[in-house]
Design a protein around this motif. Structure first.
Motif, PDB file in Angstrom:
ATOM      1  N   ASN A 154      40.147  39.869  46.681  1.00  9.71           N
ATOM      2  CA  ASN A 154      41.384  39.973  47.512  1.00  9.71           C
ATOM      3  C   ASN A 154      41.007  39.831  49.058  1.00  9.71           C
ATOM      4  N   ALA A 183      44.920  37.438  39.883  1.00  5.18           N
ATOM      5  CA  ALA A 183      45.647  36.940  41.047  1.00  5.18           C
ATOM      6  C   ALA A 183      47.093  37.151  40.555  1.00  5.18           C
ATOM      7  N   CYS A 187      49.701  37.280  45.908  1.00  8.19           N
ATOM      8  CA  CYS A 187      48.683  36.397  46.271  1.00  8.19           C
ATOM      9  C   CYS A 187      49.261  35.014  46.513  1.00  8.19           C
TER      10      CYS A 187
END
Length: 389
Positions: A154, A183, A187
């Motif tokens: 991340n 994800a 994101c």
């Protein structure tokens, strides 16, 4: 407790120290450590670390460093949590050289950094824009037998987006499953938003399709970003179709995004229809919505309708709306309408204060109305502002 001949142990003292730190009473908590020793109770690592975290949160890094030294002198060896807390504090003031030294000397000091320690450091480097240094920490982690965590990936993704290295960020998303990285929609939204900023709308739509293919449900923000992208690509009608989907709980930001797109394109009809659609969907326009509508009306030279719109906003009226109207009227040499607007404002009980007076005078001067040909009209406007017309 003393009266009951029951001596408090370290756990009791630690609870009290925690309460003091939560109340921002750090110096009292610090003094409590000495009181523990006086009472024959040995402070634990937790005793010190709680105060250490408080110092770091308040930006008192010198005090935090001294506390760690005091721990060592007292024979209480700081652990990985203590050093991780200190590293986070040092990162907040960009003391990365000190962080490097702490990590380099960790084995000699009898502690071992873990993945959380490195994630904290990498996050600090990322926020400062030191992308290469951030990625270098991944190699160092691996050399110490530590595997990158989901949090690590991340952070790397955030770094790539911050540094506008979008192709690498897209690759990271595409190979997320191979990396064992979940994800999520946040994101995707982050990357889509940044791609919108640089006008790369094709990749925005591709990512939206990837979201659907991977079974990651797009949320309202995903579609709001898509609407922004469609407007940027000149596909306002497609964006309108998206927002017409009532199964998506759009908010005022989504509608403002489409209205702004129509406003930039000079499509007053699209602005009005979207504005009315908001009301039919029971979504209340905000000040920005009204400003966009007023701007669109003036851009289309619908001066009377703009003034009527303003007059209907008694509850939501802000000085910015009046400034917008006055600026447009002055630039359009609509002196009579400026006077009518000022009368309307006064009639509705609003005060013609400096928030309205100064911007109007400024725009009149900028437009050259101080010249002799226009001085009479300007005098009437200034007289009206002063309330002596």
């Amino acid at each position: 407790m003393a009266a009951a001949r029951c001596s408090p142990d370290a756990a009791v003292y630690n609870c009290y120290i925690s309460v003091l730190c939560d109340s921002q009473r750090l110096e009292e908590a610090r003094g409590f450590l000495d009181h523990m020793v006086d009472e024959g109770v040995r402070p634990t690592v937790r005793s010190y670390t709680t105060i250490l975290r408080g110092y770091c949160q308040q930006g008192k890094i010198l005090e935090a460093e001294k506390l760690v030294d005091d721990m060592v002198d007292a024979g209480c060896q700081p652990d990985v949590v203590s050093y991780s807390v200190l590293i986070e504090g040092l990162c907040s003031v960009r003391e990365f050289d000190k962080v490097e030294r702490i990590l380099r000397e960790s084995e000699d000091k009898g502690w071992t950094p873990n993945a959380i320690t490195y994630n904290i450091y990498m996050s600090g480097l990322c926020r400062t824009g030191l992308l290469d240094d951030t990625f270098r920490q991944v190699d160092i982690m691996r050399s110490r037998g530590l595997l990158p965590t989901v949090e690590t990936v991340n952070i790397l993704f955030d770094c790539l987006c911050r540094d506008s290295r979008f192709s690498e960020a897209v690759l990271l998303l595409e190979h997320s499953e191979e990396l064992g990285w979940h994800a999520d929609v946040f994101c995707y939204n982050t990357l889509m938003g940044r791609l919108c900023d640089i006008g790369d709308f094709a990749r925005v739509f591709k990512l939206l399709v990837d979201l659907l293919k991977k079974g990651i449900g797009p949320d309202m923000f995903s579609f709001t970003i898509a609407i922004r992208g469609l407007c940027g690509a000149g596909k306002h009608r497609v964006a309108e179709c998206l927002i017409d989907n009532e199964s998506i709980g759009y908010d005022v930001v989504a509608f403002n995004t489409l209205i702004h797109g129509f406003c930039i394109a000079g499509d007053l009809r699209g602005v009005k229809l979207t504005y009315m659609n908001m009301y039919s969907r029971q979504i209340s326009p905000n000040n920005y919505t009204h400003a966009l509508l007023i701007d669109s009306l003036f851009n289309d030279r619908k001066f009377v309708e703009a003034i009527d719109t303003l007059a209907s906003l008694r509850d939501g009226l802000v000085p910015d709306h009046l400034i917008h109207l006055n600026n447009f009227l002055a630039k359009g040499i609509k002196f009579t309408k400026v006077l009518n607007l000022l009368d309307e404002i006064r009639y509705r009980g609003f005060v013609l204060d400096t928030c309205i007076f100064i911007p109007l005078v400024r725009v009149l001067c900028c437009e050259g109305y101080y010249q002799r040909a226009s001085i009479n009209e300007v005098s009437l406007i200034l007289t009206s502002l002063l309330g002596i017309r």
